[in-house]
Write an enzyme that holds these catalytic residues in place. Sequence first.
Site, short mmCIF file in Angstrom:
data_model
loop_
_atom_site.label_atom_id
_atom_site.label_comp_id
_atom_site.label_asym_id
_atom_site.label_seq_id
_atom_site.Cartn_x
_atom_site.Cartn_y
_atom_site.Cartn_z
N GLU A 91 0.83 -1.21 0.00
CA GLU A 91 0.00 0.00 0.00
C GLU A 91 0.86 1.26 0.00
O GLU A 91 0.73 2.14 0.85
CB GLU A 91 -0.99 -0.02 1.17
CG GLU A 91 -2.00 -1.14 1.04
CD GLU A 91 -3.17 -1.06 2.02
OE1 GLU A 91 -3.17 -0.16 2.89
OE2 GLU A 91 -4.09 -1.89 1.90
N GLU A 137 -5.31 -8.57 -0.90
CA GLU A 137 -6.16 -8.24 0.26
C GLU A 137 -7.59 -8.08 -0.23
O GLU A 137 -7.87 -7.26 -1.10
CB GLU A 137 -5.70 -6.95 0.95
CG GLU A 137 -4.39 -7.08 1.71
CD GLU A 137 -4.06 -5.88 2.58
OE1 GLU A 137 -5.01 -5.19 3.03
OE2 GLU A 137 -2.86 -5.63 2.81
#
Length: 507
Positions: free
Chosen positions: A188, A311
């Site tokens: 991220e 994810e």
Amino acid sequence: MFAALFVFALGVQAQKATVIINADQGEHTINKNIYGHFAEHLGRCIYDGIYVGDSSAIPNTEGVRTDIIDALIELKVPVLRWPGGCFADTYHWMDGIGDRADRPSIVNQWWGGTTEDNSFGTHDFLNLCERINAEPYLAGNVGSGQVKELADWVQYVNHTGGSPMSDLRIEHGRTEPWNVKYWGVGNEMWGCGGNMAPEFYANLFRQYSTFMTDWSNSDGLYRIASGANGADYNWTEVLMRDIPKPLIQGVALHSYSVIDWGKKGPAKDFSEELYFATMKSALFMEELVTKHIAIMDKYDPEQKVDLIVDEWGGWYDAPESQTMGVLYQQNTMRDAMIAGATLNIFNNHADRIKMANLAQIVNVLQAVILTNEEKLVLTPTYHVMRMYNVHQDATLLPMELTTADYEYKGEKLPAVSGSASVDSEGVMHISLVNIDSKESQAVSLKLLGTNSKKMSGEILASDKLQDYNSFENGTVISPKSFKGFKKKGDEWTVTLPPFSVVVLEVK
């Protein structure tokens, strides 16, 4: 209770869907890693979840709960991602090796500010993967780390011997390398990994990837770039444009089934309105992967770079009593619907999606296992993923599906989703999900290109969408034998009760 419900469902007029499967036209393999999982240092996932320490009264193997090991073996977990998540970009791997008494503590700045003693580290994780026969997927620290730190980690776990890092590994009790193939180069990076612009991160990825020397894998390291946040298509565009293909094997995507990041709603006592909104978010995965894949195809028409959805899952508001950063939530039939529908999407994009990692494996978000001291419960999501593991490394079969809609206050969602595969023994498996909260679905099923005549099945269903498995009663929701089908001529009729998951086997 559910048996009575199912008999009732078969006796009423159900909405109709049609499924046509071409059993002789399979082309792409459903990579088993689509059924992967994710374990982060977050809440009670690692400590007091997977890891209790070797002095615990709870039965364990080198500190890892034995019952969790057994459950994950049964689940056939193919790949496990660690140590994060956001935690990865504050994690320095050398803090978690060597004598536990000498390891420094760390403050988990992302998840509650808790102090961890680093008693669970590289050896513990990689040994766990060996015990459950899963490929490890290590997420490297790019946000606060250095190039040398990640390069040394690769050498530590993969070099056979005679190098500084391999000698250190041997000193710490592991002679043979683990031969780790999958590596995340940061996590991220648009957010907790450093709030970077995609162009800046693309250059960093090129630098880190260059120095990640392969030591043991004959087909090379598999380096995964930190990918887009949901519908940030520009992020994928920049990575695919700016990173040379020999340096990258996979690009990630993160997307959660969330109705509103400011107010996600409760995990248990949710309304039909919240259920419908959650399923709308979950089914948006189809549009997401289709559009990201189109961008990837533009720069990589030979499809050498894979899409990795590392994810995904349901995310709800924590109870007020829950401390910051724990993210423990109960798992209901709504989560079974998310799991079944999402896995169907991944299966049907098997030409590009080669790995996915449900968030997270124990005690966090859409977990497959929940623990409370010595107690353990398997969630509805666990059962869906166990039912679906028949698709691992099987050949995807083309499916034409038309379905009625699940309607709520003027909005519509497709009620039925599905996917199908044939395994190496010639056995066909068909996964069907009915997300409609009230209506059964009568599926007209035609199987073309096969002489198979025998059908059996398994179903996961319950009386209420809000039902869950508790520590007091862990079998409220569990798979049952499914008999809701009949054959007339060359056509089967399969009746799916409301909010149910069915996996059929055809021989």
